[in-house]
Design an enzyme around this catalytic site. Structure first.
Site, PDB file in Angstrom:
ATOM      1  N   GLU A 122      -4.894   2.428  -3.840  1.00 23.09           N
ATOM      2  CA  GLU A 122      -3.435   2.489  -3.889  1.00 23.09           C
ATOM      3  C   GLU A 122      -2.828   1.201  -3.347  1.00 23.09           C
ATOM      4  O   GLU A 122      -1.707   1.168  -2.882  1.00 23.09           O
ATOM      5  CB  GLU A 122      -2.921   3.691  -3.086  1.00 23.09           C
ATOM      6  CG  GLU A 122      -3.205   3.662  -1.616  1.00 23.09           C
ATOM      7  CD  GLU A 122      -4.521   4.302  -1.225  1.00 23.09           C
ATOM      8  OE1 GLU A 122      -4.674   4.636  -0.041  1.00 23.09           O
ATOM      9  OE2 GLU A 122      -5.407   4.473  -2.093  1.00 23.09           O
ATOM     10  N   ASP A 168       0.855  -1.173   0.000  1.00 22.54           N
ATOM     11  CA  ASP A 168       0.000   0.000   0.000  1.00 22.54           C
ATOM     12  C   ASP A 168       0.903   1.239   0.000  1.00 22.54           C
ATOM     13  O   ASP A 168       1.875   1.304   0.761  1.00 22.54           O
ATOM     14  CB  ASP A 168      -0.887  -0.015   1.254  1.00 22.54           C
ATOM     15  CG  ASP A 168      -2.014   0.993   1.168  1.00 22.54           C
ATOM     16  OD1 ASP A 168      -3.118   0.586   0.773  1.00 22.54           O
ATOM     17  OD2 ASP A 168      -1.791   2.165   1.492  1.00 22.54           O
TER      18      ASP A 168
END
Length: 346
Positions: free
Chosen positions: A259, A216
């Site tokens: 993301e 992430d």
């Protein structure tokens, strides 16, 4: 496994989504919840942007708008209706051409058969003069030539139709392929990841050693807020290309959230997966991403990563959730690090 979230994370998303839902002019039904769930999770960037645009200056969503957002951004990807219609029309055209050509060849065959029948009768009758027989023989030869021409035309049409069918098949294959690719990064999307993970857990492959790396981008919201969504997209593409390059051909790199990225490593030992995750972390941390053509020095981008290995007999959700817990352990440890979480011994 469309929503591979832990119980704690999904409860947090519910807490965030409910106030947003109740402000709208839409009933609190599953479609509305799915839209706002994906919004607060941040995994669906196009939906986030569309919702921000639709609710700008205090605007509220009605049923029609909510349904449109769901169809466009949440519903599982399928073959585009225009593509489906073009393929359907193409197949109909091919079949019509084949039927027409076959009918023409059938007419030629029937005439040729009639000529043969007449010639046979005259031979058996024996009363026709040689001149008449010669005339009938010429007619028979003409029928043979027509038959040969009809069969040649049929073959040409069949060849052309076969080529068109191959082209249509390629269009369908391309459309299906695009439905499994994340448009922004070029990586596999969540649907493709889930399919590949299911294959890993099926049959004999489930007995092999598989590892999963979840990553992430740290403080990605701050990147978007500071430099804009365009630069945020550039960051996503850059990180995605680094993941893809390190993954190689035999491993699946996918974008599974806004993301968040996943790296599925078939037949890989846990120390090897950890080393690859560390290589990815250090590669991203050492890189600098320029804003377009600007020479402006930007804050570096880093990744938090979680690594785990598939345990015998466990489900895809259990496998993913353990990698997710490892990822969040990295975030709690200060980010820009790798956490390995092994499966508990049976």
């Amino acid at each position: 496994m469309r929503y591979p979230d832990s119980m704690a994370r999904s409860a947090e998303y519910l807490r965030l989504a409910l106030p947003l839902m109740t402000r709208q002019q839409t009933a609190l039904h599953p479609i509305s919840y799915a839209v706002w769930y994906e919004f607060v999770s941040g995994r669906n960037v196009p939906l986030v942007r569309a919702l921000q645009e639709r609710t700008r200056d205090g605007a509220l969503l009605d049923e029609e708008t909510t349904a449109a957002l769901y169809r466009e951004h949440v519903a599982e990807p399928v073959l585009d209706p225009r593509d489906a219609r073009r393929v359907s029309e193409g197949l109909s055209r091919v079949l019509d051409n084949m039927a027409s050509t076959a009918a023409q060849a059938g007419d030629q065959t029937a005439r040729f058969d009639q000529s043969l029948l007449e010639w046979s009768r005259q031979l058996l009758d024996g009363r026709q003069a040689g001149e008449e027989q010669a005339r009938q023989l010429q007619a028979l030869m003409a029928g043979t030539r027509e038959m040969r021409a009809a069969m040649a035309t049929l073959q040409q049409r069949l060849d052309a139709n076969q080529a068109e069918i191959a082209s249509l098949r390629e269009e369908v294959s391309q459309a299906r392929s695009e439905a499994l690719v994340d448009a922004l990064t070029g990586l596999a999307n969540r649907r493709a990841f889930e399919q590949q993970l299911a294959r890993c857990l099926a049959g004999g492959e489930a007995d092999q050693s598989h590892c999963l790396v979840l990553s992430d981008i740290d403080f990605f919201k701050r990147v978007n807020d500071s430099y804009g969504h365009s630069f945020g997209d550039q960051v996503l593409r850059t990180v995605a290309q680094s993941i893809k390059r390190l993954a190689g051909e035999s491993r699946l790199a996918a974008r599974v959230g806004g993301e968040e990225f996943a790296l599925l490593l078939p037949a890989t030992a846990l120390p090897e997966a950890q080393a690859l995750a560390e290589q990815l972390r250090s590669t991203i941390a050492a890189s600098r991403i320029r804003r377009g053509e600007s020479a402006q020095t930007l804050e570096r981008v880093t990744l938090s990563l979680g690594v785990t290995q598939l345990a015998r007999g466990e489900s895809a959700n259990e496998f993913f959730e353990r990698a997710d817990r490892a990822l969040y352990a990295s975030k709690r440890s200060g980010r820009n690090c790798v956490t390995v979480l092994a499966a508990k011994a049976a």
